[in-house]
Design a protein around this motif. Sequence first.
Motif, PDB file in Angstrom:
ATOM      1  N   ILE A  90      -7.454   4.110 -29.436  1.00 20.04           N
ATOM      2  CA  ILE A  90      -7.192   5.554 -29.534  1.00 20.04           C
ATOM      3  C   ILE A  90      -8.478   6.347 -29.414  1.00 20.04           C
ATOM      4  CG2 ILE A  90      -6.348   7.396 -31.031  1.00 20.04           C
ATOM      5  CD1 ILE A  90      -4.330   5.448 -32.166  1.00 20.04           C
ATOM      6  N   GLY A  91      -8.536   7.166 -28.358  1.00 22.38           N
ATOM      7  CA  GLY A  91      -9.688   8.050 -28.166  1.00 22.38           C
ATOM      8  C   GLY A  91     -10.969   7.318 -27.841  1.00 22.38           C
ATOM      9  N   THR A  92     -10.889   6.041 -27.519  1.00 20.81           N
ATOM     10  CA  THR A  92     -12.100   5.245 -27.296  1.00 20.81           C
ATOM     11  C   THR A  92     -12.357   4.971 -25.818  1.00 20.81           C
ATOM     12  OG1 THR A  92     -10.796   3.212 -27.440  1.00 20.81           O
ATOM     13  CG2 THR A  92     -11.820   3.991 -29.473  1.00 20.81           C
ATOM     14  N   GLY A 100       3.322   8.854 -38.953  1.00 23.71           N
ATOM     15  CA  GLY A 100       2.491   7.666 -39.170  1.00 23.71           C
ATOM     16  C   GLY A 100       1.424   7.443 -38.120  1.00 23.71           C
ATOM     17  N   HIS A 101       1.001   8.524 -37.455  1.00 29.66           N
ATOM     18  CA  HIS A 101      -0.110   8.358 -36.515  1.00 29.66           C
ATOM     19  C   HIS A 101      -1.306   7.750 -37.255  1.00 29.66           C
ATOM     20  CE1 HIS A 101      -3.426   9.254 -33.855  1.00 29.66           C
ATOM     21  NE2 HIS A 101      -2.532   9.309 -32.885  1.00 29.66           N
ATOM     22  N   SER A 102      -2.093   6.941 -36.579  1.00 30.81           N
ATOM     23  CA  SER A 102      -3.183   6.234 -37.274  1.00 30.81           C
ATOM     24  C   SER A 102      -4.179   7.207 -37.895  1.00 30.81           C
ATOM     25  CB  SER A 102      -3.883   5.261 -36.339  1.00 30.81           C
ATOM     26  OG  SER A 102      -4.641   5.968 -35.405  1.00 30.81           O
ATOM     27  N   TRP A 161      -1.354  16.692 -28.887  1.00 25.59           N
ATOM     28  CA  TRP A 161      -2.528  17.570 -28.717  1.00 25.59           C
ATOM     29  C   TRP A 161      -3.526  17.441 -29.866  1.00 25.59           C
ATOM     30  CZ3 TRP A 161      -0.611  23.058 -26.808  1.00 25.59           C
ATOM     31  CH2 TRP A 161       0.096  22.907 -25.598  1.00 25.59           C
ATOM     32  N   LYS A 162      -3.105  16.844 -30.957  1.00 27.38           N
ATOM     33  CA  LYS A 162      -3.953  16.754 -32.163  1.00 27.38           C
ATOM     34  C   LYS A 162      -4.436  18.158 -32.560  1.00 27.38           C
ATOM     35  CE  LYS A 162      -4.888  12.065 -30.830  1.00 27.38           C
ATOM     36  NZ  LYS A 162      -5.736  10.891 -30.874  1.00 27.38           N
ATOM     37  N   MET A 163      -5.636  18.276 -33.136  1.00 32.50           N
ATOM     38  CA  MET A 163      -6.080  19.596 -33.608  1.00 32.50           C
ATOM     39  C   MET A 163      -6.944  20.268 -32.542  1.00 32.50           C
ATOM     40  SD  MET A 163      -7.688  20.561 -37.329  1.00 32.50           S
ATOM     41  CE  MET A 163      -9.409  20.337 -36.938  1.00 32.50           C
ATOM     42  N   TYR A 185       3.641   2.100 -30.143  1.00 31.97           N
ATOM     43  CA  TYR A 185       2.587   1.131 -30.479  1.00 31.97           C
ATOM     44  C   TYR A 185       1.258   1.711 -30.032  1.00 31.97           C
ATOM     45  CZ  TYR A 185      -0.612  -2.768 -30.094  1.00 31.97           C
ATOM     46  OH  TYR A 185      -1.726  -3.567 -30.204  1.00 31.97           O
ATOM     47  N   GLU A 186       0.388   1.947 -31.000  1.00 31.27           N
ATOM     48  CA  GLU A 186      -0.921   2.508 -30.692  1.00 31.27           C
ATOM     49  C   GLU A 186      -2.006   1.666 -31.369  1.00 31.27           C
ATOM     50  OE1 GLU A 186      -0.553   6.914 -29.524  1.00 31.27           O
ATOM     51  OE2 GLU A 186      -0.790   6.836 -31.676  1.00 31.27           O
ATOM     52  N   PRO A 187      -2.561   0.707 -30.645  1.00 31.27           N
ATOM     53  CA  PRO A 187      -3.668  -0.061 -31.230  1.00 31.27           C
ATOM     54  C   PRO A 187      -4.805   0.900 -31.577  1.00 31.27           C
ATOM     55  CG  PRO A 187      -3.461  -0.519 -28.858  1.00 31.27           C
ATOM     56  CD  PRO A 187      -2.308   0.349 -29.239  1.00 31.27           C
ATOM     57  N   GLY A 199      -2.902   5.055 -26.603  1.00 26.79           N
ATOM     58  CA  GLY A 199      -4.286   4.587 -26.795  1.00 26.79           C
ATOM     59  C   GLY A 199      -5.008   4.596 -25.463  1.00 26.79           C
ATOM     60  N   SER A 200      -5.726   5.699 -25.192  1.00 23.96           N
ATOM     61  CA  SER A 200      -6.479   5.858 -23.940  1.00 23.96           C
ATOM     62  C   SER A 200      -5.621   5.651 -22.692  1.00 23.96           C
ATOM     63  CB  SER A 200      -7.712   4.949 -23.922  1.00 23.96           C
ATOM     64  OG  SER A 200      -8.593   5.312 -24.974  1.00 23.96           O
ATOM     65  N   CYS A 201      -4.365   6.018 -22.788  1.00 25.99           N
ATOM     66  CA  CYS A 201      -3.496   5.988 -21.609  1.00 25.99           C
ATOM     67  C   CYS A 201      -3.816   7.238 -20.792  1.00 25.99           C
ATOM     68  CB  CYS A 201      -2.033   5.986 -22.065  1.00 25.99           C
ATOM     69  SG  CYS A 201      -0.866   5.904 -20.702  1.00 25.99           S
ATOM     70  N   ILE A 229       0.431  10.254 -25.468  1.00 25.52           N
ATOM     71  CA  ILE A 229      -0.830  10.527 -24.789  1.00 25.52           C
ATOM     72  C   ILE A 229      -1.655  11.532 -25.583  1.00 25.52           C
ATOM     73  CG2 ILE A 229      -1.830  11.159 -22.544  1.00 25.52           C
ATOM     74  CD1 ILE A 229       0.384   8.961 -22.397  1.00 25.52           C
ATOM     75  N   GLY A 230      -2.865  11.189 -25.931  1.00 24.38           N
ATOM     76  CA  GLY A 230      -3.736  12.109 -26.656  1.00 24.38           C
ATOM     77  C   GLY A 230      -4.590  12.914 -25.685  1.00 24.38           C
ATOM     78  N   GLY A 231      -5.838  12.502 -25.521  1.00 28.20           N
ATOM     79  CA  GLY A 231      -6.802  13.247 -24.706  1.00 28.20           C
ATOM     80  C   GLY A 231      -6.273  13.706 -23.354  1.00 28.20           C
ATOM     81  N   ALA A 232      -5.610  12.818 -22.642  1.00 21.51           N
ATOM     82  CA  ALA A 232      -5.161  13.154 -21.288  1.00 21.51           C
ATOM     83  C   ALA A 232      -3.984  14.137 -21.284  1.00 21.51           C
ATOM     84  CB  ALA A 232      -4.789  11.878 -20.532  1.00 21.51           C
TER      85      ALA A 232
HETATM   86  P1  PGA Z   1      -5.684   8.967 -26.838  1.00 20.13           P
HETATM   87  O1  PGA Z   1      -4.791   9.239 -28.150  1.00 20.13           O
HETATM   88  O2  PGA Z   1      -4.728   9.001 -25.666  1.00 20.13           O
HETATM   89  O3  PGA Z   1      -6.655  10.123 -26.807  1.00 20.13           O
HETATM   90  O4  PGA Z   1      -6.323   7.661 -27.005  1.00 20.13           O
HETATM   91  C1  PGA Z   1      -3.508   8.686 -28.284  1.00 20.13           C
HETATM   92  C2  PGA Z   1      -2.931   9.098 -29.605  1.00 20.13           C
HETATM   93  O5  PGA Z   1      -3.683   9.191 -30.578  1.00 20.13           O
HETATM   94  O6  PGA Z   1      -1.715   9.353 -29.734  1.00 20.13           O
END
Ligand code: PGA
Length: 252
Positions: free
Chosen positions: A174-176, A96-98, A10-12, A168-170, A214-216, A235-238
């Motif tokens: 991420i978020g792009t 170790g999230h980017s 969920w991040k912040m 693995y998160e290129p 990464g944008s999954c 999964i971040g945003g989604a």
């Molecule tokens: P994203 O983020 O799905 O929004 O690209 C993934 C993450 O940062 O773990």
Amino acid sequence: MRKKIVAGNWKMNKNFEEAEDLLFDIADILKENRPEDVEILVCPPAIYLELAADIAHENGFDCGAQNMSEHESGAYTGEISAAMVASTGAKYVIIGHSERRTYFGEKDSLLALKVTQALKHNLTPIYCCGEVLAEREAEKHFEVVGEQVKNALFHLTAEEFEKVVVAYEPVWAIGTGRTASPAQAQEMHAFIRKVLSDKFGVAQADQTTILYGGSCNAANARELFANPDVDGGLIGGASLKAEDFVKIAGSF
Ligand code: PGA
């Protein structure tokens, strides 16, 4: 043990009420339609971990922290220890999230300590690795990711390593909205498994869960998860929309 896992980072985001709503929305959808054979977990801001653990455990999912301290306890204002995370009922911790690497200067040597500390408190570390765009363009992505894996995980014994999940998160994805292609994800996941097998043996590398992040999203998860070395997603945003998140979890 190798599992299918879909984890939401969920991040912040979300205030208390919104966090509660999202947790209950996920629970409600899962009651109707629980994807089989996949472990589902959410990683909300740490302040909601106890709430998340209670709701998650009553409804067949799990939760984890997004970060934790490498220290056991003491005068580290603002930090959260592995023992504290574990005492909320959370079972996982992202390490170790980017965004931690980029904005908070976290280096592999620190992350190695965090991995050890998480394991000491019986938390499952989800160790993130991934190259930035310039590194991919310079064709250094295998080297970079290989080093990140070695530097933060190779101090572990085989027994300790057994519990670790790799993501693995290129960074360029991420978020792009720009996802790694299924072939790029598979290629890197197979490479990570090979790196792990050189240290821990083929059997153990084979048993390691490696997630893609990464944008999954709900539209592309199925083709990413169809790859033999992709065991699920971070999964971040989604993950901030209950329906999308559960749909992703049902994409195997
Ligand atoms: P994203 O983020 O799905 O929004 O690209 C993934 C993450 O940062 O773990």
